[in-house]
Write a protein that holds these residues in place. Structure first.
Motif, mmCIF file in Angstrom:
data_model
loop_
_atom_site.group_PDB
_atom_site.id
_atom_site.type_symbol
_atom_site.label_atom_id
_atom_site.label_comp_id
_atom_site.label_asym_id
_atom_site.label_seq_id
_atom_site.Cartn_x
_atom_site.Cartn_y
_atom_site.Cartn_z
ATOM 1 N N GLY A 168 0.830 -1.200 0.000
ATOM 2 C CA GLY A 168 0.000 0.000 0.000
ATOM 3 C C GLY A 168 0.861 1.245 0.000
ATOM 4 N N PHE A 169 0.410 2.292 -0.695
ATOM 5 C CA PHE A 169 1.220 3.491 -0.826
ATOM 6 C C PHE A 169 1.112 4.420 0.383
ATOM 7 C CE2 PHE A 169 1.285 1.911 -5.093
ATOM 8 C CZ PHE A 169 2.549 2.269 -5.548
ATOM 9 N N ASP A 170 0.402 3.981 1.415
ATOM 10 C CA ASP A 170 0.410 4.702 2.688
ATOM 11 C C ASP A 170 1.381 4.046 3.678
ATOM 12 O OD1 ASP A 170 -1.014 2.363 3.016
ATOM 13 O OD2 ASP A 170 -2.688 3.283 4.096
ATOM 14 N N TYR A 171 2.159 3.090 3.212
ATOM 15 C CA TYR A 171 3.114 2.374 4.067
ATOM 16 C C TYR A 171 4.155 3.354 4.614
ATOM 17 C CZ TYR A 171 6.479 -1.129 5.648
ATOM 18 O OH TYR A 171 7.331 -1.893 6.407
ATOM 19 N N ILE A 172 4.488 3.215 5.903
ATOM 20 C CA ILE A 172 5.489 4.073 6.542
ATOM 21 C C ILE A 172 6.798 3.301 6.639
ATOM 22 C CG2 ILE A 172 6.125 5.324 8.634
ATOM 23 C CD1 ILE A 172 3.136 5.761 9.148
ATOM 24 N N ILE A 193 17.454 9.983 -0.116
ATOM 25 C CA ILE A 193 16.189 10.240 0.574
ATOM 26 C C ILE A 193 15.934 11.740 0.670
ATOM 27 C CG2 ILE A 193 14.948 10.015 2.772
ATOM 28 C CD1 ILE A 193 15.162 7.414 1.172
ATOM 29 N N LYS A 194 16.989 12.517 0.946
ATOM 30 C CA LYS A 194 16.840 13.967 1.045
ATOM 31 C C LYS A 194 16.414 14.567 -0.290
ATOM 32 C CE LYS A 194 17.160 17.769 3.450
ATOM 33 N NZ LYS A 194 16.210 18.019 4.556
ATOM 34 N N ALA A 195 16.989 14.093 -1.397
ATOM 35 C CA ALA A 195 16.625 14.609 -2.724
ATOM 36 C C ALA A 195 15.169 14.305 -3.038
ATOM 37 C CB ALA A 195 17.539 13.996 -3.782
ATOM 38 N N LEU A 196 14.718 13.108 -2.730
ATOM 39 C CA LEU A 196 13.334 12.723 -2.994
ATOM 40 C C LEU A 196 12.366 13.513 -2.113
ATOM 41 C CD1 LEU A 196 13.911 8.870 -3.247
ATOM 42 C CD2 LEU A 196 13.252 10.371 -5.128
ATOM 43 N N GLU A 197 12.797 13.771 -0.873
ATOM 44 C CA GLU A 197 11.945 14.547 0.040
ATOM 45 C C GLU A 197 11.844 16.002 -0.427
ATOM 46 O OE1 GLU A 197 11.433 15.249 4.839
ATOM 47 O OE2 GLU A 197 13.408 14.742 4.020
ATOM 48 N N GLU A 198 12.957 16.586 -0.864
ATOM 49 C CA GLU A 198 12.945 17.980 -1.319
ATOM 50 C C GLU A 198 12.070 18.153 -2.563
ATOM 51 O OE1 GLU A 198 17.025 19.030 -1.846
ATOM 52 O OE2 GLU A 198 17.363 19.399 0.298
ATOM 53 N N TYR A 201 8.407 13.939 -3.081
ATOM 54 C CA TYR A 201 7.993 12.557 -3.350
ATOM 55 C C TYR A 201 7.943 11.717 -2.083
ATOM 56 C CZ TYR A 201 8.597 13.479 -8.343
ATOM 57 O OH TYR A 201 8.485 13.992 -9.619
ATOM 58 N N LEU A 202 8.642 12.150 -1.046
ATOM 59 C CA LEU A 202 8.606 11.499 0.255
ATOM 60 C C LEU A 202 8.285 12.554 1.301
ATOM 61 C CD1 LEU A 202 11.807 9.219 0.176
ATOM 62 C CD2 LEU A 202 9.449 8.551 -0.313
ATOM 63 N N LYS A 203 7.709 12.115 2.431
ATOM 64 C CA LYS A 203 7.413 13.049 3.518
ATOM 65 C C LYS A 203 7.702 12.394 4.857
ATOM 66 C CE LYS A 203 2.528 11.712 3.775
ATOM 67 N NZ LYS A 203 1.115 12.157 3.699
ATOM 68 N N ASP A 204 7.929 13.233 5.889
ATOM 69 C CA ASP A 204 8.142 12.746 7.255
ATOM 70 C C ASP A 204 6.855 12.188 7.819
ATOM 71 O OD1 ASP A 204 10.846 13.257 7.736
ATOM 72 O OD2 ASP A 204 10.444 15.377 8.097
ATOM 73 N N GLU A 205 6.980 11.115 8.600
ATOM 74 C CA GLU A 205 5.809 10.520 9.232
ATOM 75 C C GLU A 205 5.917 10.497 10.752
ATOM 76 O OE1 GLU A 205 2.956 9.700 8.330
ATOM 77 O OE2 GLU A 205 3.038 9.662 6.154
ATOM 78 N N ARG A 206 7.141 10.361 11.279
ATOM 79 C CA ARG A 206 7.299 10.313 12.737
ATOM 80 C C ARG A 206 8.562 11.057 13.129
ATOM 81 N NH1 ARG A 206 5.115 4.735 12.565
ATOM 82 N NH2 ARG A 206 7.194 3.894 12.251
ATOM 83 N N GLU A 207 8.683 11.301 14.420
ATOM 84 C CA GLU A 207 9.915 11.900 14.921
ATOM 85 C C GLU A 207 11.077 10.954 14.660
ATOM 86 O OE1 GLU A 207 10.326 14.904 16.195
ATOM 87 O OE2 GLU A 207 8.186 15.296 15.829
ATOM 88 N N SER A 217 7.048 8.277 4.206
ATOM 89 C CA SER A 217 6.079 7.594 3.355
ATOM 90 C C SER A 217 6.074 8.301 2.005
ATOM 91 C CB SER A 217 4.676 7.616 3.969
ATOM 92 O OG SER A 217 4.182 8.951 4.039
ATOM 93 N N ILE A 218 5.532 7.644 1.004
ATOM 94 C CA ILE A 218 5.441 8.234 -0.331
ATOM 95 C C ILE A 218 4.244 9.177 -0.387
ATOM 96 C CG2 ILE A 218 5.027 7.715 -2.780
ATOM 97 C CD1 ILE A 218 6.587 5.162 -2.478
ATOM 98 N N THR A 219 4.452 10.387 -0.859
ATOM 99 C CA THR A 219 3.360 11.360 -0.996
ATOM 100 C C THR A 219 2.473 10.982 -2.191
ATOM 101 O OG1 THR A 219 4.606 12.793 -2.494
ATOM 102 C CG2 THR A 219 4.858 13.183 -0.113
ATOM 103 N N SER A 220 1.314 11.631 -2.294
ATOM 104 C CA SER A 220 0.449 11.372 -3.447
ATOM 105 C C SER A 220 1.131 11.826 -4.739
ATOM 106 C CB SER A 220 -0.905 12.066 -3.288
ATOM 107 O OG SER A 220 -0.758 13.463 -3.216
#
Length: 304
Positions: A168-172, A193-198, A201-207, A217-220
């Protein structure tokens, strides 16, 4: 409320049984409000009503150009009235050429893209194009995302997306899981990971739970990039899902997944993308509403 464009069909009476009546019936069956004199005018009505009630109110003017219409003074009057409306920007003017008649076209249509029908007994493909043009439906496929990353970034991203096809694309993803999937250390992965987040395409989910980066997790938007880059037949899947949601009015996720008959996580990922783009409202496991923005966007892809 009926938002169908009003279409006026200018033609010679000699072409009614040959072509025009069938064309009009096909347009009506597709929800297009075609103005056809045999249906609109009653005994005793003035033929001038063709101009007052037909041409003056039409959004789209179809000019059937054939061996019969080319020499008709009445058709020429209709043609001129429709062309004036085109010049004024009040109507879309589409010449339909019956090519088997092998006639010289009026000079006024030489610069206009014509709907050329080679065989009036077999024009299904051309008819579908005509319907899309009348309804203003784009023929372009949905636009994929440009790639700003290097090859290694995309290898990492594809591996995460491939994993989400099953989970599932809501997987953390915690850092340890990312390392396992990508077969790289945390330190090696940090830059990717930093390049994809900037890029969103990726976002933070927890501390931060330890390691070189926090859980992601993967963003929409990331899902949409994965979908258009790595899923075979993505264009047809995209259009088919829109047709299922919009055309069949299926709003329950279970109903939609059953109707689509493809990987459910792709369907759920697309619904999440539609939600984040503001095309639909979602509550629990059901689309509660297609927004006005969504209706306008989806109409570009609707077909029977």
């Amino acid at each position: 409320m009926n938002n169908s464009p009003i279409v006026f069909i200018s033609h010679s009476s000699k072409d009614k049984d040959r072509f025009v009546k069938c064309l009009t019936e096909q347009l009506i069956s597709r929800g297009i409000d075609a103005w056809y004199d045999d249906w609109e005018l009653e005994f005793g009505d003035s033929l001038i009503d063709i101009f007052d009630k037909g041409i003056s109110k039409c959004d789209v003017f179809l000019s059937i150009i054939s061996k019969n219409s080319i020499g008709s003074n009445w058709v020429k009057e209709e043609f001129d009235a429709g062309f004036v409306k085109k010049i004024a920007g009040e109507t879309k003017f589409i010449p339909i050429i019956l090519a088997e008649d092998n006639i010289e076209l009026p000079s006024a249509v030489h610069h206009i893209r014509q709907c050329i029908i080679d065989d009036i007994s077999n024009y299904d493909i051309k008819f579908e194009e005509l319907v899309k043009d009348i309804l203003g439906i784009s023929k372009k496929p949905p636009l994929g995302n440009p790639q700003y990353f290097n090859d290694e970034d995309m290898i990492v991203f594809k591996k995460l997306g491939d994993y989400c096809l099953d989970e599932g694309f809501d997987y953390i993803f915690d850092p340890y899981k990312v390392s396992e999937i990508c077969e790289k250390s945390d330190d090696e992965l940090a830059e990717y990971i930093k390049a994809l987040e900037e890029e969103g395409y990726l976002k933070d989910e927890r501390e931060n739970v330890g390691g070189a980066f926090t859980s992601k997790s993967i963003t929409s938007n990331g899902f949409y990039h994965y979908f258009t880059s790595y899923v075979d037949g993505y264009n047809e899947i995209y259009k088919n899902l829109i047709n299922v949601i919009y055309g069949l009015n299926l709003f329950s996720f279970d109903e939609i997944i059953e109707e689509m008959n493809i990987n459910k996580n792709i369907v759920l990922g697309l619904i999440s993308y539609f939600k984040d783009e503001g095309y639909v409202n979602v509550y629990r496991y059901e689309i509660t509403q297609i927004t006005t923005k969504g209706k306008r966007y989806f109409k570009k892809f609707i077909c029977d």
